[in-house]
Write a protein that holds these residues in place. Structure first.
Motif, PDB file in Angstrom:
ATOM      1  N   PHE A 164       0.685  -0.761   0.310  1.00 45.17           N
ATOM      2  CA  PHE A 164      -0.106   0.356   0.349  1.00 45.17           C
ATOM      3  C   PHE A 164       1.098   1.345   0.072  1.00 45.17           C
ATOM      4  O   PHE A 164       1.870   0.996   0.629  1.00 45.17           O
ATOM      5  CB  PHE A 164      -0.943   0.298   1.435  1.00 45.17           C
ATOM      6  N   ALA A 165       0.664   2.362  -1.204  1.00 42.54           N
ATOM      7  CA  ALA A 165       1.098   3.684  -0.960  1.00 42.54           C
ATOM      8  C   ALA A 165       1.057   4.700   0.590  1.00 42.54           C
ATOM      9  O   ALA A 165      -0.929   4.302   0.453  1.00 42.54           O
ATOM     10  CB  ALA A 165       1.009   3.756  -2.342  1.00 42.54           C
ATOM     11  N   PRO A 166       1.754   4.724   0.985  1.00 39.39           N
ATOM     12  CA  PRO A 166       1.452   6.233   2.174  1.00 39.39           C
ATOM     13  C   PRO A 166       0.774   7.196   2.078  1.00 39.39           C
ATOM     14  O   PRO A 166       0.531   7.462   0.457  1.00 39.39           O
ATOM     15  CB  PRO A 166       2.773   6.639   2.541  1.00 39.39           C
ATOM     16  N   ALA A 167      -0.518   7.750   2.791  1.00 38.27           N
ATOM     17  CA  ALA A 167      -1.551   8.386   2.720  1.00 38.27           C
ATOM     18  C   ALA A 167      -1.209   9.795   2.629  1.00 38.27           C
ATOM     19  O   ALA A 167      -0.381   9.228   3.859  1.00 38.27           O
ATOM     20  CB  ALA A 167      -2.644   7.853   3.114  1.00 38.27           C
ATOM     21  N   ARG A 168      -1.467   9.834   1.418  1.00 35.07           N
ATOM     22  CA  ARG A 168      -0.255  11.879   1.972  1.00 35.07           C
ATOM     23  C   ARG A 168      -1.592  12.862   1.997  1.00 35.07           C
ATOM     24  O   ARG A 168      -1.389  14.047   1.986  1.00 35.07           O
ATOM     25  CB  ARG A 168       0.364  11.630   0.603  1.00 35.07           C
ATOM     26  N   LYS A 169      -2.738  12.641   1.894  1.00 33.06           N
ATOM     27  CA  LYS A 169      -3.722  13.887   2.320  1.00 33.06           C
ATOM     28  C   LYS A 169      -4.825  13.096   2.934  1.00 33.06           C
ATOM     29  O   LYS A 169      -5.128  12.359   3.205  1.00 33.06           O
ATOM     30  CB  LYS A 169      -4.671  13.428   1.041  1.00 33.06           C
ATOM     31  N   LEU A 170      -4.225  13.694   4.095  1.00 32.53           N
ATOM     32  CA  LEU A 170      -5.094  13.487   5.903  1.00 32.53           C
ATOM     33  C   LEU A 170      -6.157  14.468   5.619  1.00 32.53           C
ATOM     34  O   LEU A 170      -6.071  15.309   6.260  1.00 32.53           O
ATOM     35  CB  LEU A 170      -3.998  13.104   6.506  1.00 32.53           C
ATOM     36  N   ALA A 171      -6.760  14.099   6.688  1.00 33.97           N
ATOM     37  CA  ALA A 171      -8.649  15.023   7.388  1.00 33.97           C
ATOM     38  C   ALA A 171      -8.272  14.003   8.926  1.00 33.97           C
ATOM     39  O   ALA A 171      -8.113  13.246   9.075  1.00 33.97           O
ATOM     40  CB  ALA A 171      -9.370  14.114   6.712  1.00 33.97           C
ATOM     41  N   PHE A 172      -8.270  14.965   9.734  1.00 37.94           N
ATOM     42  CA  PHE A 172      -8.255  15.001  11.423  1.00 37.94           C
ATOM     43  C   PHE A 172      -9.301  15.450  11.661  1.00 37.94           C
ATOM     44  O   PHE A 172      -9.860  17.196  11.648  1.00 37.94           O
ATOM     45  CB  PHE A 172      -7.122  16.004  11.608  1.00 37.94           C
ATOM     46  N   ILE A 173     -10.361  14.795  12.622  1.00 44.88           N
ATOM     47  CA  ILE A 173     -11.607  15.718  12.632  1.00 44.88           C
ATOM     48  C   ILE A 173     -12.033  16.002  13.716  1.00 44.88           C
ATOM     49  O   ILE A 173     -11.692  14.907  14.919  1.00 44.88           O
ATOM     50  CB  ILE A 173     -13.299  15.071  12.019  1.00 44.88           C
ATOM     51  N   GLN A 174     -12.095  16.815  14.621  1.00 40.25           N
ATOM     52  CA  GLN A 174     -11.737  17.172  16.088  1.00 40.25           C
ATOM     53  C   GLN A 174     -13.756  16.832  16.922  1.00 40.25           C
ATOM     54  O   GLN A 174     -14.540  16.977  16.136  1.00 40.25           O
ATOM     55  CB  GLN A 174     -11.214  18.350  16.956  1.00 40.25           C
ATOM     56  N   CYS A 175     -13.055  16.980  17.987  1.00 44.74           N
ATOM     57  CA  CYS A 175     -14.500  16.769  18.408  1.00 44.74           C
ATOM     58  C   CYS A 175     -15.420  15.152  18.151  1.00 44.74           C
ATOM     59  O   CYS A 175     -16.502  15.742  18.370  1.00 44.74           O
ATOM     60  CB  CYS A 175     -14.982  18.083  18.771  1.00 44.74           C
ATOM     61  N   VAL A 176     -14.822  14.103  18.220  1.00 43.06           N
ATOM     62  CA  VAL A 176     -15.848  13.324  17.636  1.00 43.06           C
ATOM     63  C   VAL A 176     -16.549  12.466  18.998  1.00 43.06           C
ATOM     64  O   VAL A 176     -16.155  12.155  19.925  1.00 43.06           O
ATOM     65  CB  VAL A 176     -15.343  12.325  16.719  1.00 43.06           C
TER      66      VAL A 176
END
Length: 201
Positions: A3-15
């Motif tokens: 698997f190629a490394p993920a290069r576009k990340l999303a962090f979702i706060q206050c879950v």
């Protein structure tokens, strides 16, 4: 299969936190933890970009605001003030984040390669049983009950608390509180030794 490394990340706060359906309190350390992880991801793979979604970024410690700004300027982090409504699967099987941009007052959708959830700092599942066995009280959120004047003293004399058992907190604050709890325990032990010496005298 690799698997190629993920290069576009999303962090979702206050879950699950700051939400009266689950935990109404702020967990405190999640914002800075997400920023740190995004910076580390960029250090390992300079092409990595991160988007941090949150109602607001609570950078409340010494130097935290500067750290947040540095992450945005040097580590490919974008901060989006908004509320995530849903995560769906895109045509490439990547997660698609559907959110309300509260600054622009628009509903938007964006595809990412990985989504990281910053979940609430919940009390330990075993704390209720422990409180019954030992005899200390819990607060309304099931953390160990203390007072503002004695933040490491439980409602049972001689039993002290520190870290996330008392309330959500980061590592430095937990370490500082642990030192206070140890000092309180030593204080009681010293008093007992002093009373024994008086009795012998």
């Amino acid at each position: 299969e690799t698997f190629a490394p993920a290069r576009k990340l999303a962090f979702i706060q206050c879950v699950g936190s700051r939400d009266f359906r689950f935990y109404p309190f702020c967990s405190g350390y999640c914002c800075m933890h997400s920023i740190k992880e995004a910076i580390i991801a960029n250090e390992h793979e300079p092409e990595t970009t991160s988007t941090i979604f949150g109602m607001d970024i609570r950078a409340v410690g010494k130097g935290f605001e500067e750290y947040k700004i540095r992450g945005g300027n040097n580590s490919g982090i974008t901060y989006v003030r908004g509320r995530v409504a849903e995560i769906t699967e895109g045509p490439n099987h990547n997660p698609v984040v559907i959110y309300e941009d509260t600054k622009e007052r628009k509903v938007k959708a964006e595809e990412f390669e990985m989504v990281i959830l910053a979940t609430a700092c919940a009390p330990s599942k075993g704390i209720v049983d422990l409180s019954r066995i030992v005899g200390f009280e819990l607060d309304d959120y099931q953390f160990v009950k203390t007072s503002s004047l004695s933040p490491v003293d439980t409602t049972t004399p001689g039993i002290f608390v520190c870290g996330c058992a008392e309330s959500p907190m980061d590592v430095p604050e937990s370490v500082a509180q642990a030192s206070s709890a140890a000092e309180r325990a030593a204080e009681i032990a010293f008093q007992e030794d002093l009373e024994k010496e008086k009795a012998v005298a």
